[in-house]
Write an enzyme that holds these catalytic residues in place. Sequence first.
Site, PDB file in Angstrom:
ATOM      1  N   ASP A 161       1.019  -1.639  -0.071  1.00 39.35           N
ATOM      2  CA  ASP A 161      -0.131  -0.400  -0.228  1.00 39.35           C
ATOM      3  C   ASP A 161       1.159   1.646  -0.087  1.00 39.35           C
ATOM      4  O   ASP A 161       2.190   1.126   0.799  1.00 39.35           O
ATOM      5  CB  ASP A 161      -0.679   0.052   0.929  1.00 39.35           C
ATOM      6  CG  ASP A 161      -2.034  -0.662   1.546  1.00 39.35           C
ATOM      7  OD1 ASP A 161      -2.212  -1.934   0.518  1.00 39.35           O
ATOM      8  OD2 ASP A 161      -2.497  -1.325   2.407  1.00 39.35           O
TER       9      ASP A 161
HETATM   10  N1  URA Z   1      -1.026  -5.623   3.671  1.00 37.25           N
HETATM   11  C1  URA Z   1      -2.150  -4.772   4.185  1.00 37.25           C
HETATM   12  O1  URA Z   1      -2.852  -4.176   4.419  1.00 37.25           O
HETATM   13  N2  URA Z   1      -0.866  -3.614   3.024  1.00 37.25           N
HETATM   14  C2  URA Z   1       0.413  -3.896   2.973  1.00 37.25           C
HETATM   15  O2  URA Z   1       0.239  -2.750   2.267  1.00 37.25           O
HETATM   16  C3  URA Z   1       0.649  -5.150   2.706  1.00 37.25           C
HETATM   17  C4  URA Z   1      -0.372  -6.080   3.335  1.00 37.25           C
END
Ligand code: URA
Length: 235
Positions: free
Chosen positions: A104
Amino acid sequence: MKIRLDKYLADMGCGTRSQVKRGITKGSAEVNGVKVTKPEEKIDTERDTVLFNGMTVGYAEFEYYMLNKPAGVVSATEDRRERTVLDLIGEKRRKDLFPVGRLDKDTEGLLLITNDGELAHRLLSPKKHVDKTYYARVAGRITEEHKKIFAAGVDIGDEKPALPAELRILSSEEISEVELTIHEGRFHQVKRMFHAVGGEVLYLKRTSMGSLRLDECLEPGQYRRLTEDEIRALC
Ligand code: URA
């Protein structure tokens, strides 16, 4: 492997395809000591010695970088509005690099960047269950009960619950610190797992993926090439 001279040079970051074509036709390239002015000349990447502007240019079919992704950049090859993880790879980079999977925008940590599509496929295949470990700070007191729920496979609102995951509690306070190892890679998976048990992820950092561990010497935004041992272990 045999490839065109202009592709060879462009892949190795000597310029764009049209820049190197121009250089070749002007006489800047030599193959095995002989000037070559045809961009389409076939090069044996294992045997031939290539010079461009007087410098030897070796060929690597695949490149592998470990990036400590900072928050605020997107895991994409290009984006019209946002900075991407590839914008952080400052070396003259080849055109075919891509990030293996996504973190993310606000997540930090280990991101593999390569042009090796087969390896990426293996690491991302849902059937392979490649381990991914995250360090997280979570609002809420995380307890042994959560450990059991995650170990059993928590319902995160998808058709199937998340696969059993291993939670290690580093501190259990109003803001808890944990490490979580998951074996799949669903959208926002870690955040959704904690959300499902009443927690909220405040900070998330990936620390490993398969055999690859984030090099703690890398500050967010820094990257390095993988070592031969790291590549061997992954492949
Ligand atoms: N899980 C999440 O919620 N975000 C990420 O970036 C990676 C794994």
